[in-house]
Design a protein around this motif. Structure first.
Motif, PDB file in Angstrom:
ATOM      1  N   GLY A   5      73.747   8.275  49.793  1.00 39.27           N
ATOM      2  CA  GLY A   5      72.827   7.843  50.932  1.00 39.27           C
ATOM      3  C   GLY A   5      71.961   8.482  51.439  1.00 39.27           C
ATOM      4  O   GLY A   5      71.309   8.417  52.620  1.00 39.27           O
ATOM      5  N   ASP A   6      71.511   9.835  50.741  1.00 43.98           N
ATOM      6  CA  ASP A   6      70.261  10.243  51.019  1.00 43.98           C
ATOM      7  C   ASP A   6      68.987   9.664  50.838  1.00 43.98           C
ATOM      8  O   ASP A   6      68.942   9.090  49.884  1.00 43.98           O
ATOM      9  CB  ASP A   6      70.317  11.693  50.268  1.00 43.98           C
ATOM     10  CG  ASP A   6      71.461  12.531  50.604  1.00 43.98           C
ATOM     11  OD1 ASP A   6      71.913  12.564  51.763  1.00 43.98           O
ATOM     12  OD2 ASP A   6      72.002  13.272  49.730  1.00 43.98           O
ATOM     13  N   LEU A   7      67.912   9.509  51.850  1.00 43.48           N
ATOM     14  CA  LEU A   7      66.933   8.833  51.632  1.00 43.48           C
ATOM     15  C   LEU A   7      65.719   9.946  51.532  1.00 43.48           C
ATOM     16  O   LEU A   7      65.395  10.927  52.025  1.00 43.48           O
ATOM     17  CB  LEU A   7      66.668   8.220  53.075  1.00 43.48           C
ATOM     18  CG  LEU A   7      65.162   7.523  53.110  1.00 43.48           C
ATOM     19  CD1 LEU A   7      65.152   6.254  51.981  1.00 43.48           C
ATOM     20  CD2 LEU A   7      64.921   7.052  54.345  1.00 43.48           C
ATOM     21  N   GLU A   8      64.870   9.705  50.223  1.00 46.12           N
ATOM     22  CA  GLU A   8      63.807  10.537  49.784  1.00 46.12           C
ATOM     23  C   GLU A   8      62.528   9.624  50.007  1.00 46.12           C
ATOM     24  O   GLU A   8      62.533   8.841  49.165  1.00 46.12           O
ATOM     25  CB  GLU A   8      64.201  11.458  48.664  1.00 46.12           C
ATOM     26  CG  GLU A   8      62.731  12.304  48.493  1.00 46.12           C
ATOM     27  CD  GLU A   8      63.140  12.702  46.846  1.00 46.12           C
ATOM     28  OE1 GLU A   8      61.844  13.271  46.218  1.00 46.12           O
ATOM     29  OE2 GLU A   8      64.010  12.716  46.330  1.00 46.12           O
TER      30      GLU A   8
END
Length: 170
Positions: A5-8
């Motif tokens: 779920g980490d957005l980069e």
């Protein structure tokens, strides 16, 4: 977006799609709000363009002389694969194409007719390519292979018609 779920935010600017090869080179398609099937044979204005980086921040436009949309880059080995309705005539269909990383040596890999449909959404695992046309899935085992239609049965229940009155929910 990672599986956790980490957005980069990637440093490629606004793009419709992007693909990174094993050497760190990036191919991007410029921004557009619809896939090329909605712009069949459009030549200009909103046509999607391809760019490739050398992995060090320098970008080169791929096939700058072409006016047709060049959409959905993906890598197969050292070649950039994309879909496009390159060519002339009213019955030209999108096909799978590729160029080398320098944007040279243009090759057409499919020859779908109007009856077989417009090639869409080509994707690769780095070796083969899967895409669809007229609701059928196809597989190219390599860039030298002939397209094979994949016969996939989706297990769904029998359709249940729903009757609605014309004034329902007004």
């Amino acid at each position: 977006l990672s599986l956790s779920g980490d957005l980069e935010r990637l440093p490629y600017g606004v793009a419709t799609s992007a693909a990174v090869d094993k050497k760190g080179r990036v191919a991007v398609a410029t921004s557009n709000f619809r896939d090329p099937s909605g712009w069949k044979r459009s030549r200009g204005g909103m046509a999607t363009r391809l760019y490739v980086s050398n992995g060090k921040g320098d970008w080169t436009r791929i096939l700058p002389q072409e006016e047709a949309s060049l959409f959905g880059p993906t890598w197969v080995g050292d070649r950039i694969v994309f879909t496009s309705d390159l060519g002339d005539g009213p019955d030209v269909q999108a096909q799978v194409w590729s160029v080398n990383a320098s944007g040279k040596d243009l090759r057409q890999h499919t020859s779908h007719t109007e009856a077989e449909g417009y090639v869409r959404a080509a994707a690769s695992d780095g070796k083969g390519i899967v895409y669809h046309a007229h609701g059928q899935l196809y597989w190219l085992a390599s860039l030298k292979a002939e397209p094979q239609r994949l016969d996939i049965q989706v297990p769904v229940g029998e359709p249940r018609p729903v009757t609605l009155a014309p004034g329902d929910r007004l």
